[in-house]
Write an enzyme that holds these catalytic residues in place. Structure first.
Site, PDB file in Angstrom:
ATOM      1  N   GLU A 158       0.831  -1.216   0.000  1.00 17.40           N
ATOM      2  CA  GLU A 158       0.000   0.000   0.000  1.00 17.40           C
ATOM      3  C   GLU A 158       0.861   1.259   0.000  1.00 17.40           C
ATOM      4  OE1 GLU A 158      -2.950  -0.084  -1.289  1.00 17.40           O
ATOM      5  OE2 GLU A 158      -3.528  -1.525   0.245  1.00 17.40           O
ATOM      6  N   HIS A 159       0.476   2.199  -0.835  1.00 22.41           N
ATOM      7  CA  HIS A 159       1.165   3.494  -0.948  1.00 22.41           C
ATOM      8  C   HIS A 159       2.632   3.326  -1.331  1.00 22.41           C
ATOM      9  CE1 HIS A 159      -1.952   6.292   0.285  1.00 22.41           C
ATOM     10  NE2 HIS A 159      -2.368   5.365   1.118  1.00 22.41           N
ATOM     11  N   ASP A 171       3.181   2.218  -4.908  1.00 22.88           N
ATOM     12  CA  ASP A 171       3.256   2.224  -6.383  1.00 22.88           C
ATOM     13  C   ASP A 171       3.842   3.540  -6.884  1.00 22.88           C
ATOM     14  OD1 ASP A 171       0.853   3.570  -5.683  1.00 22.88           O
ATOM     15  OD2 ASP A 171      -0.310   2.704  -7.338  1.00 22.88           O
ATOM     16  N   GLY A 190     -16.686   4.797  -4.593  1.00 22.99           N
ATOM     17  CA  GLY A 190     -16.175   5.503  -3.407  1.00 22.99           C
ATOM     18  C   GLY A 190     -15.744   4.587  -2.276  1.00 22.99           C
ATOM     19  N   ASP A 192      -4.225   0.454 -10.273  1.00 23.24           N
ATOM     20  CA  ASP A 192      -5.633   0.089 -10.473  1.00 23.24           C
ATOM     21  C   ASP A 192      -5.923  -0.283 -11.924  1.00 23.24           C
ATOM     22  OD1 ASP A 192      -5.498   1.043  -7.933  1.00 23.24           O
ATOM     23  OD2 ASP A 192      -6.688   2.839  -8.288  1.00 23.24           O
ATOM     24  N   SER A 233     -13.892   8.255   2.210  1.00 24.60           N
ATOM     25  CA  SER A 233     -12.763   9.176   2.136  1.00 24.60           C
ATOM     26  C   SER A 233     -12.757   9.765   0.738  1.00 24.60           C
ATOM     27  CB  SER A 233     -11.467   8.407   2.389  1.00 24.60           C
ATOM     28  OG  SER A 233     -10.382   9.123   1.891  1.00 24.60           O
ATOM     29  N   LYS A 267     -10.938  11.239  -1.789  1.00 24.84           N
ATOM     30  CA  LYS A 267      -9.502  11.421  -2.022  1.00 24.84           C
ATOM     31  C   LYS A 267      -9.171  12.773  -2.636  1.00 24.84           C
ATOM     32  CE  LYS A 267      -7.831   8.563  -4.689  1.00 24.84           C
ATOM     33  NZ  LYS A 267      -7.909   7.323  -5.362  1.00 24.84           N
ATOM     34  N   TYR A 292      -3.518  12.021   0.743  1.00 24.67           N
ATOM     35  CA  TYR A 292      -2.793  11.310  -0.318  1.00 24.67           C
ATOM     36  C   TYR A 292      -1.625  12.134  -0.870  1.00 24.67           C
ATOM     37  CZ  TYR A 292      -2.246   8.049  -4.235  1.00 24.67           C
ATOM     38  OH  TYR A 292      -1.762   7.118  -5.135  1.00 24.67           O
TER      39      TYR A 292
END
Ligand code: NG1
Length: 498
Positions: free
Chosen positions: A61-62, A64, A159, A208, A250, A252, A260
């Site tokens: 996670e976080h 890429d 969402g 994604d 959230s 984004k 983010y």
């Protein structure tokens, strides 16, 4: 059999079965509904359908946008775009017309996407522009744009961190390509749709779209970047991932300067501070963008057999960055420049600088270097010859560690996500973590196939019944908020005779 390599052409089928497998009959009824809506609006049947799925990230996670690989799988929920060449405009309709009203756009690929007036049709236009832009980048002659009649139907919850946006952008891009006779590889589509989604105002990391296009039934993917590519990860027999939505939304785009995009800035500043501490000049350090770029510098200093592993990187961060936040002034002094000069021309980063005057560097770097190692570790456990129970226990542990790191070091969890993870674990999840950007949205839990029904019942009681009682959700909608999923097929074009 579908294939999922970056160099492969987009899958084209004349049956639903290769995509939907056991769920083909349900899918057939859905496609008949889509066709009926199309005929009612446009007078006759579509020429083709394109569909692309949502995704859940299993680990990584976080990272890429820091250049590191991630390990997602495609979900069974997807977006279908029925399409036909027709009029001289782009007429974009949705089966759920009450929620997503009809939008009409010109066929000009150079048109602007009006981010100020956010509407669901923008995703189609972003994909449309992306196709023509990619042709131009390749120096290929673009065909004359043709008007298109479009009917969309999506089952990816919006969402909730399951990439409904990538699903509609990827399906739309494939529909536009098909109607213009354009063929690109999966890797090309994954790359340009990631860029195209930015027209809608989101700075996407690329995970994604890659998994939406390159996903495969029964197989998770290690997705790597620059260039984008995906390799197979076969999950242990009897493994099921249960997705549950915390229902904390959230947004984004709205919270980007505090969440983010702030993290993206913090990672770059951490990378620059590390580079300086490792002997780079200020000028060189200012050019560094990602923590991955610092790896060779760490390796040069921390020599030895383990120098390239996260152990050396974590040791370097512990030694070279201080605890607590760095102020803007302190970083400016270190780098010998105003931060607004460092980010000149980068509007989203400048908004971050306007909204924050202190930055956590050590915690963010510790998360990234530890999390990026969990991705190959997860793959190696899957590929090992260990007994299934042992594999599941190790995978669960990696997922739990990932959640703890997101919560404590990257600070991208939320009260609701932490509560849901706790309920998941209490209900028997072998591992459980937030998935996607966090600060709300979904969790993913590793559960044994035979335990899935009991697990879901327990989580419904432990987390969702309270929300039903409070009138926030309806009992009959619970299946949308918690569901089991195995890796499903990636994007495809369907030439169906329904
Ligand atoms: P979500 O918010 O779950 O779609 C976002 C990014 C990913 C990745 C994850 C965190 C977009 C469209 N996607 O995912 O690229 O960075 O956060 O791992 O911004």
């Amino acid at each position: 059999m579908p294939t999922g390599g970056a160099g492969d052409p987009i899958n084209v089928y004349s049956e639903l079965e290769p995509v939907y497998g056991d769920a083909t009959e349900t899918a057939r009824r859905r496609y008949e509904t889509i066709k009926a809506a199309f005929v009612e609006r446009f007078g006759s049947a579509p020429e083709a359908y394109a569909r692309s799925p949502g995704r859940v990230n299993l680990i990584g996670e976080h990272i890429d946008y820091e250049g590191y690989g991630v390990l997602p799988m495609a979900l069974a929920v997807d977006t279908v775009v029925a399409v036909r060449r027709g009029c001289d405009q782009l007429v974009v309709c949705n089966v759920d017309a009450a929620k997503y009203p009809e939008k009409v756009f010109s066929v000009d690929p150079a048109q602007e996407v009006d981010v100020g007036k956010h509407n669901w049709g923008n995703y189609f236009v972003a994909a449309y522009k992306g196709v023509f832009e990619h042709l131009a980048e390749k120096g290929q002659q673009a065909p004359a744009p043709v008007g298109l009649e479009i009917m969309v139907h999506g089952t990816v919850p919006t969402g909730g961190g399951l990439s409904s946006s990538a699903a509609i952008v990827c399906a739309s891009a494939m529909a536009v390509m098909r109607m213009h006779g354009i063929e690109f590889t999966k890797g090309e589509v994954a790359e340009f749709t990631a860029r195209a989604e930015r027209y809608v105002g989101v700075t996407s990391g690329g995970m994604d779209q890659a998994i939406s296009i390159m996903g495969m039934p029964g197989i998770a993917k290690l997705v790597e970047f620059n260039p984008v590519r995906a390799s197979d990860v076969v999950l242990p027999e009897g493994t099921v991932f249960v997705v549950a939505n915390s229902l904390a939304v959230s947004n984004k785009a709205e919270s980007a300067t505090k969440h983010y995009n702030l993290r993206v800035v913090e990672c770059r500043l951490a990378a620059a501070a590390l580079a300086l501490a490792l002997g780079q000049s200020r000028e060189e350090a200012r050019k560094i963008i990602t923590l991955k770029e610092v790896e060779p510098l760490i390796e040069a200093k921390y020599s030895g057999p383990k120098a390239s592993t996260s152990g050396a990187q974590l040791a370097a961060v512990q030694e070279l960055l201080h605890d607590g936040a760095y102020s803007t002034g302190e970083i400016e002094e270190l780098l010998g420049t105003k931060l607004t000069d460092l980010y000149e021309g980068n509007a989203s980063a400048l908004r971050v600088l306007g909204a924050n005057d202190s930055f956590e560097l050590k915690k963010r770097a510790l998360h990234v270097y530890a999390e990026k190692q969990r991705v190959p570790d997860f793959r190696d456990v899957c590929n090992s010859g260990a007994p299934v129970d042992e594999k599941m226990a190790k995978l669960g542990q990696l997922m739990d560690e990932s959640h703890a790191s997101c919560r404590d070091l990257y600070e991208c969890s939320s009260v609701e996500l932490d509560a849901l993870v706790q309920v998941n674990k209490g209900a028997g999840a072998i591992g459980s973590r937030l998935t996607g950007a966090g600060w709300g949205g979904c969790t993913v839990s590793l559960v044994r196939q035979e335990d899935v029904d009991a697990f879901i019942e327990k989580v419904k009681e432990g987390y969702f019944q309270g929300l039903v009682a409070a009138g926030r959700i309806k009992a009959e909608e619970l299946g949308e908020h918690i569901f089991a999923s195995k890796p499903a097929a990636g994007g495809a074009v369907l030439n169906l005779r329904l």
